[in-house]
Design a protein around this motif. Structure first.
Motif, PDB file in Angstrom:
ATOM      1  N   ILE A  30      -6.889  -9.319 -12.923  1.00 24.99           N
ATOM      2  CA  ILE A  30      -7.497  -8.245 -12.125  1.00 24.99           C
ATOM      3  C   ILE A  30      -8.337  -8.817 -10.984  1.00 24.99           C
ATOM      4  CG2 ILE A  30      -9.202  -6.385 -12.197  1.00 24.99           C
ATOM      5  CD1 ILE A  30      -8.148  -5.641 -14.953  1.00 24.99           C
ATOM      6  N   ASP A  31      -9.136  -9.845 -11.269  1.00 30.21           N
ATOM      7  CA  ASP A  31      -9.981 -10.425 -10.221  1.00 30.21           C
ATOM      8  C   ASP A  31      -9.148 -11.012  -9.086  1.00 30.21           C
ATOM      9  OD1 ASP A  31     -12.219  -9.725 -11.635  1.00 30.21           O
ATOM     10  OD2 ASP A  31     -12.500 -11.692 -12.545  1.00 30.21           O
ATOM     11  N   GLU A  32      -8.067 -11.736  -9.446  1.00 28.70           N
ATOM     12  CA  GLU A  32      -7.205 -12.318  -8.411  1.00 28.70           C
ATOM     13  C   GLU A  32      -6.580 -11.231  -7.543  1.00 28.70           C
ATOM     14  OE1 GLU A  32      -7.296 -13.311 -11.531  1.00 28.70           O
ATOM     15  OE2 GLU A  32      -6.821 -15.446 -11.774  1.00 28.70           O
ATOM     16  N   ALA A  33      -6.089 -10.167  -8.208  1.00 24.40           N
ATOM     17  CA  ALA A  33      -5.432  -9.085  -7.464  1.00 24.40           C
ATOM     18  C   ALA A  33      -6.416  -8.397  -6.518  1.00 24.40           C
ATOM     19  CB  ALA A  33      -4.837  -8.068  -8.442  1.00 24.40           C
ATOM     20  N   GLU A  59      -1.274   0.915   4.574  1.00 18.92           N
ATOM     21  CA  GLU A  59      -0.336   0.838   3.443  1.00 18.92           C
ATOM     22  C   GLU A  59      -1.032   1.226   2.144  1.00 18.92           C
ATOM     23  OE1 GLU A  59       3.345   0.255   1.652  1.00 18.92           O
ATOM     24  OE2 GLU A  59       2.837   0.237   3.791  1.00 18.92           O
ATOM     25  N   ILE A  60      -2.247   0.734   1.964  1.00 19.09           N
ATOM     26  CA  ILE A  60      -2.992   1.055   0.746  1.00 19.09           C
ATOM     27  C   ILE A  60      -3.291   2.547   0.683  1.00 19.09           C
ATOM     28  CG2 ILE A  60      -5.209   0.728  -0.436  1.00 19.09           C
ATOM     29  CD1 ILE A  60      -5.164  -2.164   0.609  1.00 19.09           C
ATOM     30  N   GLY A  61      -3.570   3.134   1.846  1.00 22.04           N
ATOM     31  CA  GLY A  61      -3.862   4.566   1.904  1.00 22.04           C
ATOM     32  C   GLY A  61      -2.714   5.429   1.433  1.00 22.04           C
ATOM     33  N   LYS A  62      -1.493   4.880   1.475  1.00 16.21           N
ATOM     34  CA  LYS A  62      -0.319   5.646   1.052  1.00 16.21           C
ATOM     35  C   LYS A  62      -0.140   5.615  -0.463  1.00 16.21           C
ATOM     36  CE  LYS A  62       2.113   4.432   5.332  1.00 16.21           C
ATOM     37  NZ  LYS A  62       3.248   3.681   5.903  1.00 16.21           N
ATOM     38  N   LEU A  63      -0.847   4.736  -1.113  1.00 16.92           N
ATOM     39  CA  LEU A  63      -0.680   4.571  -2.558  1.00 16.92           C
ATOM     40  C   LEU A  63      -1.843   5.219  -3.297  1.00 16.92           C
ATOM     41  CD1 LEU A  63       0.357   0.817  -2.519  1.00 16.92           C
ATOM     42  CD2 LEU A  63       1.863   2.747  -2.930  1.00 16.92           C
ATOM     43  N   SER A  64      -1.536   5.785  -4.427  1.00 14.59           N
ATOM     44  CA  SER A  64      -2.574   6.486  -5.198  1.00 14.59           C
ATOM     45  C   SER A  64      -3.196   5.532  -6.214  1.00 14.59           C
ATOM     46  CB  SER A  64      -1.963   7.693  -5.913  1.00 14.59           C
ATOM     47  OG  SER A  64      -0.899   7.271  -6.742  1.00 14.59           O
ATOM     48  N   PHE A  65      -3.796   4.449  -5.721  1.00 12.00           N
ATOM     49  CA  PHE A  65      -4.390   3.490  -6.652  1.00 12.00           C
ATOM     50  C   PHE A  65      -5.905   3.658  -6.753  1.00 12.00           C
ATOM     51  CE2 PHE A  65      -5.835   1.356  -2.994  1.00 12.00           C
ATOM     52  CZ  PHE A  65      -6.674   0.312  -3.354  1.00 12.00           C
ATOM     53  N   ARG A 106       2.621 -10.474   7.249  1.00 11.33           N
ATOM     54  CA  ARG A 106       3.858 -10.890   6.569  1.00 11.33           C
ATOM     55  C   ARG A 106       3.827 -10.478   5.093  1.00 11.33           C
ATOM     56  NH1 ARG A 106       3.143 -16.235   9.602  1.00 11.33           N
ATOM     57  NH2 ARG A 106       4.678 -16.168  11.290  1.00 11.33           N
ATOM     58  N   ALA A 107       2.666 -10.673   4.465  1.00 12.05           N
ATOM     59  CA  ALA A 107       2.545 -10.341   3.043  1.00 12.05           C
ATOM     60  C   ALA A 107       2.694  -8.839   2.816  1.00 12.05           C
ATOM     61  CB  ALA A 107       1.197 -10.827   2.515  1.00 12.05           C
ATOM     62  N   ILE A 108       2.130  -8.048   3.702  1.00  9.33           N
ATOM     63  CA  ILE A 108       2.231  -6.583   3.587  1.00  9.33           C
ATOM     64  C   ILE A 108       3.692  -6.154   3.693  1.00  9.33           C
ATOM     65  CG2 ILE A 108       1.625  -4.398   4.702  1.00  9.33           C
ATOM     66  CD1 ILE A 108      -1.011  -5.938   5.598  1.00  9.33           C
ATOM     67  N   LYS A 109       4.403  -6.713   4.669  1.00 10.48           N
ATOM     68  CA  LYS A 109       5.822  -6.376   4.863  1.00 10.48           C
ATOM     69  C   LYS A 109       6.679  -6.866   3.701  1.00 10.48           C
ATOM     70  CE  LYS A 109       5.409  -6.338   9.904  1.00 10.48           C
ATOM     71  NZ  LYS A 109       5.633  -7.080  11.161  1.00 10.48           N
ATOM     72  N   ALA A 110       6.221  -7.929   3.032  1.00  8.61           N
ATOM     73  CA  ALA A 110       6.976  -8.469   1.895  1.00  8.61           C
ATOM     74  C   ALA A 110       6.728  -7.681   0.611  1.00  8.61           C
ATOM     75  CB  ALA A 110       6.603  -9.932   1.676  1.00  8.61           C
ATOM     76  N   GLY A 111       5.855  -6.670   0.665  1.00  7.99           N
ATOM     77  CA  GLY A 111       5.619  -5.817  -0.505  1.00  7.99           C
ATOM     78  C   GLY A 111       4.534  -6.298  -1.436  1.00  7.99           C
ATOM     79  N   ILE A 112       3.523  -6.978  -0.896  1.00  7.78           N
ATOM     80  CA  ILE A 112       2.485  -7.532  -1.767  1.00  7.78           C
ATOM     81  C   ILE A 112       1.610  -6.453  -2.392  1.00  7.78           C
ATOM     82  CG2 ILE A 112       0.738  -7.848   0.061  1.00  7.78           C
ATOM     83  CD1 ILE A 112      -0.024 -10.490  -1.342  1.00  7.78           C
ATOM     84  N   ILE A 113       1.429  -5.310  -1.700  1.00  8.37           N
ATOM     85  CA  ILE A 113       0.500  -4.297  -2.210  1.00  8.37           C
ATOM     86  C   ILE A 113       0.999  -3.656  -3.508  1.00  8.37           C
ATOM     87  CG2 ILE A 113      -0.633  -2.095  -1.682  1.00  8.37           C
ATOM     88  CD1 ILE A 113      -0.819  -3.043   1.227  1.00  8.37           C
ATOM     89  N   PRO A 114       2.263  -3.225  -3.606  1.00  8.22           N
ATOM     90  CA  PRO A 114       2.735  -2.716  -4.898  1.00  8.22           C
ATOM     91  C   PRO A 114       2.655  -3.765  -6.007  1.00  8.22           C
ATOM     92  CG  PRO A 114       4.245  -2.085  -3.136  1.00  8.22           C
ATOM     93  CD  PRO A 114       3.283  -3.056  -2.546  1.00  8.22           C
ATOM     94  N   ALA A 115       2.911  -5.034  -5.653  1.00 11.18           N
ATOM     95  CA  ALA A 115       2.830  -6.100  -6.655  1.00 11.18           C
ATOM     96  C   ALA A 115       1.402  -6.255  -7.168  1.00 11.18           C
ATOM     97  CB  ALA A 115       3.321  -7.421  -6.053  1.00 11.18           C
TER      98      ALA A 115
END
Length: 644
Positions: free
Chosen positions: A544-547, A563-569, A522-531
């Protein structure tokens, strides 16, 4: 007595196995003594209990092997150095296992929780040594039976599986400790978190706290001035646990560290049996509980009112909650006071038999009735006052709930006035610190209304709604319910757009909810990763530690990894590994390892951003946790040819 003899025999199991006159005979007996001794260890710390019990069970499987070696007696006539060496190595491995088990049985609970990953690494090292020692034994030369060889092979397979098993660290416990020790986080003294930690670490009873203080002092002595910061943290948390248990204390400097010790100067002159085990003060109204122990009535009543159902001194469950006056002891105390010209503290005549003011009870009863008043001002003043009373202490939370305060507060969550809504959700937040109240608040149907305020309330109301959801989500059944009632999307929105306090409350709630697998999706679909990525880039927020902690949870879910693999973080992650705080680096390494184990392209991308030299540096000079994570990543990298 027999138990003591066995323990002592195990303690002496370090006698040299190469002594003259049949040293090898001794080493087999020593090993059997070690296994027998560890079988008698009790009280394993909760954070390592499962691992300890499994290790003891596996060690006991080796007894038939040792018994057969001893009975056959062939090894006495074998002069090969290989046999001597293999027996000595097995003896050393067993002694290492015994030392670790003793540490987990008698060591500081707080320290073992803080260093849970390091302790798990110690278990893995023990597994390796046992496995190698068992592999080196010349079974055919010794004439070991087929049945025993098969049992040894089973033990070795279990040891290998134990080492491969995924990390089962209590992430909720780790997050709570991170919040408590955070110097930037204004929630670090939150009583809900401290009470939950005390419960998880089994440090809420007086005997447990006394034993922990002894263990901490021993740890300080062993460290000899090293790791000063971690010792300070342990002492700080132990002091907080004592406060929760109702033990007053002052800070006393002990050596190079600040240690907190009980200070009762007057109590030194008073017979020990006259002192209440909870407060360590002379008793005015001693009462006997179901276990036969005696306490001051007011102190034990407060203990019981806080939903404890055990005897503070013995830790035993109470068969009933009745309190019987100890008239004999009361008379002895009065006689001693008269003889020594000692004046007993005056008992407040306004206090009831449970130590709670009759005036307070009347006030709370009246305030609860006023929550349903037709007059707006009466209602508003009542809810403001209840909000403050619920914040002050545990007794008030229980009284407000017992006098029926939760149902009208839940109803007021839907009141049209935003000010009333804000007070109502904050009052419920304060009440939910009590574990029983968490159940009552959810049962009354508060969660949908709290989610509504989270979406449309004032800034403070939204922040406190997020904090309330975090508090309620401590119960696993509430995690499922909160996720199903669509709370995650507005929490992610608050994480993206809220105030700094709002972001922190949202992050803590989302972390807790993401311990549930369905909620991760649910969190992934809600856009938590960009946040979360934004939080990593905004270093001034200090989150930073919380994130990274939430990202570590999300990365354990297949959807999250994709999802994380799609982002250049990855570049940001490498930058944190290079320039972050020691805690930042630990968290970033954990995330990189979790991702890299499932996706080699993540590791290759990190290598392109120059992570290798930083991994090598951290593997040598990082914190204990950072060294372990860095070494694991380096081992993983060694499988590829793209090493710089």
């Amino acid at each position: 007595m027999e138990r003591q003899k066995v323990m002592e025999r195990g303690e002496k199991a370090g006698v040299s196995s190469s002594s003259n006159g049949g040293g090898e005979v001794d080493v087999v007996a020593e090993m059997m003594g070690v296994i027998e001794a560890v079988g008698l260890y009790v009280g394993y710390r909760r954070t390592q209990r499962k691992e300890c019990l499994n290790l003891v069970r596996r060690l006991k499987l080796l007894l038939p092997l040792l018994e057969e070696i001893k009975e056959i007696g062939n090894y006495k006539s074998v002069s090969s150095e290989a046999l001597k060496t293999s027996l000595v190595n097995l003896d050393k491995a067993l002694l290492g296992a015994k030392k670790l088990l003793k540490k987990c049985s008698c060591g500081s609970k707080i320290y073992l929780a803080m260093e849970s990953e390091a302790v798990m690494s110690s278990f893995h090292a023990v597994y390796d040594k046992l496995n190698q020692a068992l592999d080196d034994l010349p079974y055919d030369e010794l004439g070991i039976s087929v049945e025993v060889k098969e049992q040894v092979e089973l033990t070795r397979m279990q040891l290998k599986r134990a080492k491969r098993r995924a990390d089962t660290q209590d992430i909720e416990l780790a997050m709570d400790m991170m919040v408590v020790f955070s110097k930037k986080d204004d929630r670090n003294a939150d009583s809900a978190i401290l009470e939950r930690l005390a419960s998880k670490l089994e440090l809420h009873a007086i005997p447990d706290l006394k034993a922990e203080e002894v263990a901490v002092r021993k740890l300080v002595k062993e460290r000899g001035g090293q790791n000063a910061e971690s010792i300070q943290q342990i002492n700080y948390l132990l002091g907080k646990f004592k406060q929760i248990a109702g033990v007053d204390e002052t800070i006393v400097l002990d050596g190079p560290f600040s240690s907190k010790n009980l200070q009762r100067c007057r109590s030194l002159l008073i017979p020990h049996e006259f002192l209440c085990p909870i407060t360590l003060e002379i008793m005015v109204d001693p009462v006997i509980v179901a276990t036969g122990q005696t306490y001051e009535r007011e102190s034990i009543q407060k203990w019981l009112n806080s939903n404890h159902r055990t005897c503070p001194k013995t830790g035993q469950n109470l068969d009933h909650l009745s309190l019987a006056s100890n008239f004999a002891l009361k008379n002895l105390i009065q006689q001693w006071c008269e003889k020594n010209n000692y004046e007993l503290p005056k008992k407040d005549a306004c206090l009831g038999s449970d130590g709670i003011s009759a005036e307070l009870i009347e006030e709370i009863s009246s305030l609860v009735q006023n929550l349903s008043s037709c007059e707006f001002e009466v209602r508003r003043e009542a809810i403001k006052k209840i909000r403050m009373l619920a914040k002050e202490n545990p007794d008030n939370r229980i009284l407000i709930a017992n006098y029926g305060g939760i149902p009208p507060l839940v109803q007021l969550l839907s009141y049209q006035d935003s000010n009333i809504q804000e007070h109502a959700v904050t009052a419920l937040l304060n009440l939910s610190i009590d574990e029983t109240n968490k159940i009552l608040v959810a049962r009354e149907g508060a969660i949908p209304a709290i989610v509504e305020i989270l979406q449309h309330g004032t800034n403070e109301a939204r922040e406190n709604s997020a904090a309330a959801l975090f508090s309620l989500s401590m119960l696993d059944e509430n995690k499922v319910l909160i996720g199903a009632l669509n709370a995650i999307r507005p929490l992610v929105h608050l994480l993206q757009n809220g105030t700094v306090r709002g972001k922190k409350d949202a992050a803590t709630a989302l972390f807790n909810l993401s311990l549930n697998q369905t909620n991760k999706s649910r969190a992934i679909k809600a856009g938590i990763i960009p946040a979360l990525l934004h939080l990593l880039e905004e270093k001034n927020l200090g989150m930073i530690d919380e994130a990274l902690s939430i990202l570590l949870l999300i990365a354990s879910h297949p959807e999250g990894r994709n999802e994380i693999g799609k982002l250049s973080f990855i570049k940001t992650l490498v930058e944190i590994i290079r320039n972050g705080t020691p805690k930042n680096k630990e968290c970033a390494l954990s995330v990189l390892l979790q991702l890299g184990l499932h996706n080699s392209s993540i590791i290759l991308a990190a290598l392109q951003y120059g992570v290798y030299e930083h991994l090598v540096e951290l593997a040598k000079s990082g914190t204990n946790r950072a060294q372990r994570k860095a070494n694991s990543i380096l081992q993983h990298i060694s499988k590829y040819e793209h090493i710089p």
